[in-house]
Write an enzyme that holds these catalytic residues in place. Structure first.
Site, PDB file in Angstrom:
ATOM      1  N   ARG A  89      16.518  33.671  26.348  1.00 39.74           N
ATOM      2  CA  ARG A  89      15.801  34.046  25.132  1.00 39.74           C
ATOM      3  C   ARG A  89      16.795  34.309  24.009  1.00 39.74           C
ATOM      4  NH1 ARG A  89      14.008  38.828  26.292  1.00 39.74           N
ATOM      5  NH2 ARG A  89      15.548  39.880  24.998  1.00 39.74           N
ATOM      6  N   ASP A 127       9.314  25.331   2.524  1.00 40.05           N
ATOM      7  CA  ASP A 127       8.849  24.554   3.670  1.00 40.05           C
ATOM      8  C   ASP A 127       9.153  23.091   3.372  1.00 40.05           C
ATOM      9  OD1 ASP A 127       7.423  23.098   5.569  1.00 40.05           O
ATOM     10  OD2 ASP A 127       5.792  24.542   5.667  1.00 40.05           O
TER      11      ASP A 127
END
Length: 380
Positions: free
Chosen positions: A49, A175
């Protein structure tokens, strides 16, 4: 040495494996790593992780392609968005978003983060004055931009909005999913963070879900890295490997996407069943000059309004055969969808509702003549 884009896409972060000589980055399918002694993990890897070599290769490559200091991969584009916003914002802060933002982004702000205490205002990001008016000095922490926007293909002047955001002490987040780093590099125009749904053009084959953040500043990148680990929305090694494989051919794919889109735009622009075509490459597009300044080419995404209204728009989507009726975009295959009922249904009834007669195309890399023939029969 300053390498070109295509060279970086193939080599950045992807040196041959030092132990075996494998040319392709291995899939490190492991959750944990042996340590030589307590508190001394090898090469910094202790738990996947926190860090994984396959993901690390992808992150280094993405940072190189966008010209950023730190790249981070996530399990989805929305996971990347959420990590960014929860890193730089606190309850009571404010964000400016596009008035035609992607439906999932709208849902994240309006249905999730609003309950957490984050306020937002939708503004026409193609109009710097409208964005300036929406900014709340001292409260606005992020100006959130899509360019081109999804699905109306609006264009934002990145440099102008960076100036407005920075004057207010806010970050400019762009974005860049519709353009990809091959066509546009927002950090070079003053943006602070680039966001991607790597599911789309970066992955490019409709076979993996992923997201990414690329930070211009190493300090911000380190904060985001902390939250990436603390929040845990990371991709698995196979997903990272698939995305990295797709990135290698991004340049050649984007050129073909653009070539085919230009043919489709020329065809739709004179068709009697089409009321309006939205594509930044058209000289009469209101954002054409800005797009030409900050983009290499104009992309593979097209939206158009059906002359027969909503019923005709839905009928066109249902009739298409080679254009697959499906959500998402950016894959090698061409897709068609009705945003109002599909990708942007969550914005229905809001200020971000899209026109009911709108059809969105993701133009793939098939033979262009075959795509035109399919549109001919679908338009009727």
């Amino acid at each position: 040495m300053n390498y070109g884009f295509e060279t970086l896409a193939i080599h950045a972060g992807q040196e041959p494996d030092p132990r075996t000589g494998a040319v392709v980055t291995p899939i490190y399918a492991t959750s944990t790593y042996a340590q030589d002694e307590v508190g001394s993990p090898r090469l910094g890897y202790e738990y996947s992780r926190s860090a994984n070599p396959t993901r690390a290769a992808l992150q280094e490559c993405l940072a190189a392609l966008e010209g950023g200091q730190v790249g981070l991969a996530f399990a989805s584009g929305l996971a990347a968005e959420d990590a960014l916003l929860r890193t730089v914002c606190r309850p009571g802060d404010h964000v400016v978003i596009p008035d035609d933002a992607y439906g999932g982004t709208y849902r994240l702000f309006a249905k999730v983060l609003h309950r957490w205490g984050l306020e937002w205002t939708a503004a026409r990001i193609s109009d710097p004055d409208a964005v300036r008016a929406a900014v709340r000095p001292g409260q606005t922490k992020v100006v959130w931009v899509e360019t081109p926007t999804n699905p109306l293909l609006g264009i934002a002047d990145i440099a102008a909005l960076a100036s407005i955001a920075h004057e207010a002490g806010a970050l400019l987040a762009v974005d860049n999913t519709f353009a990809s780093p091959y066509l546009q590099q927002p950090l070079a125009h003053g943006a602070d963070v680039v966001v991607h749904s790597t599911t789309k053009y970066l992955g490019g084959h409709s076979d993996v879900i992923g997201g990414a953040l690329i930070a211009a500043d190493r300090g911000l990148g380190e904060e985001l890295t902390y939250h990436q680990n603390a929040m845990g929305g990371v991709p698995g090694p196979f997903d990272a490997w698939l995305t990295l494989r797709g990135v290698k051919t991004l340049g050649v794919r984007m050129d073909r996407h653009c070539d085919n889109a230009e043919r489709v735009v020329d065809y739709l622009s004179t068709h009697r069943a089409v009321a309006e075509v939205r594509y930044p490459g058209l000289p009469d597009h209101p954002g054409h000059e800005t797009a030409a300044k900050q983009m290499r080419r104009f992309g593979g995404m097209i939206s158009f309004r059906a002359a027969g209204g909503e019923a005709h728009a839905v009928e066109i989507c249902n009739r298409a055969k080679l254009f697959v009726l499906a959500e998402s975009l950016g894959g090698v295959e061409s897709l068609i969808e009705h945003p109002g009922r599909m990708t942007h249904a969550s914005a229905a009834g809001s200020a971000l509702e899209v026109p009911a007669d709108l059809v969105r195309l993701s133009v793939g890399i098939e033979t262009a003549d075959d795509l035109l023939a399919d549109l001919e029969q679908a338009l009727g």
